[in-house]
Design a protein around this motif. Structure first.
Motif, PDB file in Angstrom:
ATOM      1  N   LYS A  49       0.696  -1.364   0.006  1.00 38.09           N
ATOM      2  CA  LYS A  49       0.026  -0.126  -0.006  1.00 38.09           C
ATOM      3  C   LYS A  49       0.858   1.070  -0.010  1.00 38.09           C
ATOM      4  O   LYS A  49       0.492   2.117  -0.719  1.00 38.09           O
ATOM      5  N   LYS A  50       1.960   1.224   0.926  1.00 38.53           N
ATOM      6  CA  LYS A  50       2.758   2.390   0.849  1.00 38.53           C
ATOM      7  C   LYS A  50       3.375   2.803  -0.378  1.00 38.53           C
ATOM      8  O   LYS A  50       3.511   3.900  -1.034  1.00 38.53           O
ATOM      9  N   ASP A  52       2.583   1.516  -3.330  1.00 41.47           N
ATOM     10  CA  ASP A  52       1.471   2.022  -4.407  1.00 41.47           C
ATOM     11  C   ASP A  52       1.178   3.604  -4.138  1.00 41.47           C
ATOM     12  O   ASP A  52       0.994   4.197  -5.227  1.00 41.47           O
ATOM     13  N   LYS A  53       0.976   4.178  -3.033  1.00 42.36           N
ATOM     14  CA  LYS A  53       0.725   5.447  -2.923  1.00 42.36           C
ATOM     15  C   LYS A  53       1.905   6.307  -3.264  1.00 42.36           C
ATOM     16  O   LYS A  53       1.746   7.334  -4.075  1.00 42.36           O
ATOM     17  N   SER A  54       3.006   5.910  -3.180  1.00 36.81           N
ATOM     18  CA  SER A  54       4.355   6.621  -3.430  1.00 36.81           C
ATOM     19  C   SER A  54       4.497   6.602  -5.024  1.00 36.81           C
ATOM     20  O   SER A  54       4.715   7.777  -5.818  1.00 36.81           O
ATOM     21  N   THR A  56       1.712   6.631  -7.107  1.00 29.31           N
ATOM     22  CA  THR A  56       0.904   7.672  -7.618  1.00 29.31           C
ATOM     23  C   THR A  56       1.156   9.054  -7.310  1.00 29.31           C
ATOM     24  O   THR A  56       1.023  10.036  -8.202  1.00 29.31           O
ATOM     25  N   LYS A  57       1.851   9.350  -6.085  1.00 25.50           N
ATOM     26  CA  LYS A  57       2.382  10.834  -6.179  1.00 25.50           C
ATOM     27  C   LYS A  57       3.571  10.914  -7.163  1.00 25.50           C
ATOM     28  O   LYS A  57       3.583  12.001  -7.646  1.00 25.50           O
TER      29      LYS A  57
END
Length: 77
Positions: A49-50, A52-54, A56-57
């Motif tokens: 999850k972490k 994947d968020k990175s 996206t950013k």
């Protein structure tokens, strides 16, 4: 251990380059940015999850930089 593909090596090389200095990201060419964007989009980080968020950013940051290079920085500055 799984074999590392040539695309993985290229992605890691570009990410390592820009993580070495805050200014290296701004030095990437339009072609390098487009290639990094393509490589990141292909990579599946859904298991982390972490990460994947990175991803996206970082894709947003790449898009902003591509826009700056193609349309110019004068819009906000």
């Amino acid at each position: 251990m799984a074999d590392i593909s040539s695309e993985d090596r290229e992605r890691i090389k570009l990410l390592t380059l820009i993580s070495s200095s805050k200014h290296e990201f701004d030095k990437l060419s339009l072609e390098q940015l487009a290639r990094l964007e393509e490589l990141l989009k292909k990579k599946d980080y859904s298991h982390d999850k972490k990460a994947d968020k990175s991803k996206t950013k970082f894709l947003k940051r790449i898009n902003v930089r591509i826009y700056e290079l193609t349309e110019g920085k004068g819009i906000w500055g």
